[in-house]
Write an enzyme that holds these catalytic residues in place. Structure first.
Site, PDB file in Angstrom:
ATOM      1  N   ASP A   1       8.221  -3.680 -12.765  1.00  0.00           N
ATOM      2  CA  ASP A   1       8.248  -3.272 -11.351  1.00  0.00           C
ATOM      3  C   ASP A   1       9.504  -2.507 -10.931  1.00  0.00           C
ATOM      4  O   ASP A   1       9.410  -1.447 -10.339  1.00  0.00           O
ATOM      5  CB  ASP A   1       8.045  -4.509 -10.456  1.00  0.00           C
ATOM      6  CG  ASP A   1       8.033  -4.144  -8.970  1.00  0.00           C
ATOM      7  OD1 ASP A   1       7.378  -3.152  -8.631  1.00  0.00           O
ATOM      8  OD2 ASP A   1       8.677  -4.843  -8.176  1.00  0.00           O
TER       9      ASP A   1
ATOM     10  N   CYS B   1     -14.551   3.625 -10.046  1.00  0.00           N
ATOM     11  CA  CYS B   1     -14.683   3.455  -8.588  1.00  0.00           C
ATOM     12  C   CYS B   1     -15.905   4.201  -8.042  1.00  0.00           C
ATOM     13  O   CYS B   1     -16.494   3.788  -7.045  1.00  0.00           O
ATOM     14  CB  CYS B   1     -13.422   3.946  -7.864  1.00  0.00           C
ATOM     15  SG  CYS B   1     -12.000   2.859  -8.074  1.00  0.00           S
TER      16      CYS B   1
ATOM     17  N   CYS C   1       1.895   1.704   5.118  1.00  0.00           N
ATOM     18  CA  CYS C   1       1.305   0.582   4.380  1.00  0.00           C
ATOM     19  C   CYS C   1       1.917  -0.739   4.847  1.00  0.00           C
ATOM     20  O   CYS C   1       3.137  -0.894   4.855  1.00  0.00           O
ATOM     21  CB  CYS C   1       1.548   0.785   2.889  1.00  0.00           C
ATOM     22  SG  CYS C   1       1.023  -0.597   1.863  1.00  0.00           S
TER      23      CYS C   1
ATOM     24  N   CYS D   1       0.304  -7.288   1.854  1.00  0.00           N
ATOM     25  CA  CYS D   1      -1.041  -7.117   2.417  1.00  0.00           C
ATOM     26  C   CYS D   1      -2.032  -7.035   1.268  1.00  0.00           C
ATOM     27  O   CYS D   1      -1.754  -6.412   0.253  1.00  0.00           O
ATOM     28  CB  CYS D   1      -1.093  -5.834   3.245  1.00  0.00           C
ATOM     29  SG  CYS D   1      -2.719  -5.505   3.967  1.00  0.00           S
TER      30      CYS D   1
ATOM     31  N   CYS E   1      -6.774  -4.030   0.822  1.00  0.00           N
ATOM     32  CA  CYS E   1      -7.446  -3.085  -0.088  1.00  0.00           C
ATOM     33  C   CYS E   1      -7.865  -3.762  -1.390  1.00  0.00           C
ATOM     34  O   CYS E   1      -8.678  -3.225  -2.136  1.00  0.00           O
ATOM     35  CB  CYS E   1      -6.565  -1.864  -0.361  1.00  0.00           C
ATOM     36  SG  CYS E   1      -5.020  -2.254  -1.198  1.00  0.00           S
TER      37      CYS E   1
END
Length: 376
Positions: A134, A188, A214, A240, A243
């Site tokens: 990350d 997708c 975001c 969050c 999505c």
């Protein structure tokens, strides 16, 4: 050295140390990614938390002398809590995103990568490595996509056929020439559910995110939250998942493979009111072990104040008045003033009127005025 056999042995060994998926990629520059990153920069869509040097983000050879391959790993995390706690009147709760439920994944994945390094070094003494999770220069998702871990979804997450997008990613650059895996085909299709589910329209289009809008990013900022996002945050105090939860591939996916990733419900879904006056020491003890604590307590406290407004929690009015009057930090005083206006009631109004007389900070006074405007 038989590369094929070594590679197979590494795959087998990885399963024994808590790595759920592993892939191998070429270390050649990520040229297509470079164009996307430059475009993001031009549009002002970056979060500011990224490595600022785009060249370093797309060229493994700037980070490692003569890289021969990159190993990508994925570790699955839970999407549901085994023990549920309920938010109820007078005892409202906030929520951390799923990626911050268990022990900080940066530490967990670094430990896994270190074990992998040690194993490879025991087989190939001249092996060299550079591992990252990350916060490294490379883009984890781009490496994982190239290594066949999953495809890059429209929600900007790597989606694996096995675990959906509920996976942490890490990678290791090495001087061993492993055989690269093939990237996976995008699955997708015409589905746009994640784009439609984004509360702030931050997913501009499939695979393009405006980080500045975001909620995951906004919950980590330290200043006043822009007005247009305050009602959209709901009870989220860090991150969050909209999505991810909207994604059909994630439906029913919930993996409890790793003890250290099990959420403590009181930390993952904490009571909001106690957060308002939590001390630094208490914050460190309660939230320190999770990744969502990395920005300190101020953003979490500000978001908790906004969440109390979301619930219109009248029982929180005395605590919010105290924050507005006594907290030394303007962002918290001002956000509390706004929240009091949202919740309403005679006590809140009276306190706001007093603050309009006594407060000295211009930004806080502007928030007091917003709070009072809700009464007109």
């Amino acid at each position: 050295m038989n590369i094929h056999q070594l590679q197979q042995d590494i795959i087998e060994y990885s399963k024994t140390i808590g790595i759920d998926k592993i892939g191998f990629a070429s270390p050649s520059p990520f040229m297509e990614l470079k164009n996307r990153l430059l475009r993001q920069q031009e549009l002002g869509y970056q979060s500011g938390f990224e490595e600022p040097d785009i060249e370093k983000r797309v060229r493994p050879d700037l980070l490692f002398d003569q890289p021969q391959s990159i190993i990508a790993i994925a570790v699955a995390y839970p999407s549901k809590m085994k023990i549920r706690v309920v938010s109820k009147k007078g005892e409202r709760r906030g929520i951390f995103c799923r990626a911050s439920w268990g022990k900080d994944y940066h530490h967990v994945l670094r430990e896994r990568l270190k074990k992998l390094e040690d194993y490879i070094a025991s087989r190939v003494p001249e092996a060299k490595f550079k591992s990252m999770v990350d916060t490294g220069e490379l883009v984890d998702r781009a490496v994982a996509e190239r290594a066949g871990i999953g495809w890059s979804g429209k929600n900007c997450s790597i989606i694996t056929p096995e675990f959906g997008s509920y996976v942490y990613l890490g990678e290791m650059i090495t001087n061993i020439p492993f055989v690269p895996d093939s990237p996976m085909e995008d699955q997708c299709g015409t589905c746009n559910k994640c784009i439609e589910a984004c509360p702030t329209g931050a997913l501009v289009q499939g695979g393009q995110l405006n980080s500045q809008k975001c909620i995951a990013f906004l919950t980590q900022t330290k200043g006043f939250l822009p007005d247009e996002f305050r009602d959209k945050i709901g009870n989220r105090i860090y991150g969050c998942d909209s999505c991810q939860t909207a994604c059909p591939v994630n439906k029913g996916r919930d993996y409890h493979f790793h003890d250290e990733m099990e959420p403590d419900p009181e930390t993952a879904k904490p009571l909001l009111k106690p957060i308002l006056k939590i001390s630094n020491r208490e914050f460190k003890e309660k939230f320190g072990p999770v990744s969502g604590s990395w920005r300190g307590k101020k953003p979490i406290q500000r978001n908790a104040i906004i969440a109390l407004a979301h619930y219109k929690d009248e029982t929180a009015v005395p605590e919010l008045i105290q924050v507005m009057k006594e907290d030394p930090r303007p962002v918290l005083r001002g956000t509390a003033a706004w929240s009091l206006g949202k919740i309403g009631g005679a006590k809140a109004k009276e306190a706001l009127e007093q603050a309009a007389e006594s407060e000295k900070d211009e930004e806080v006074l502007a928030e007091v005025a917003k709070g009072l405007s809700f009464f007109h």
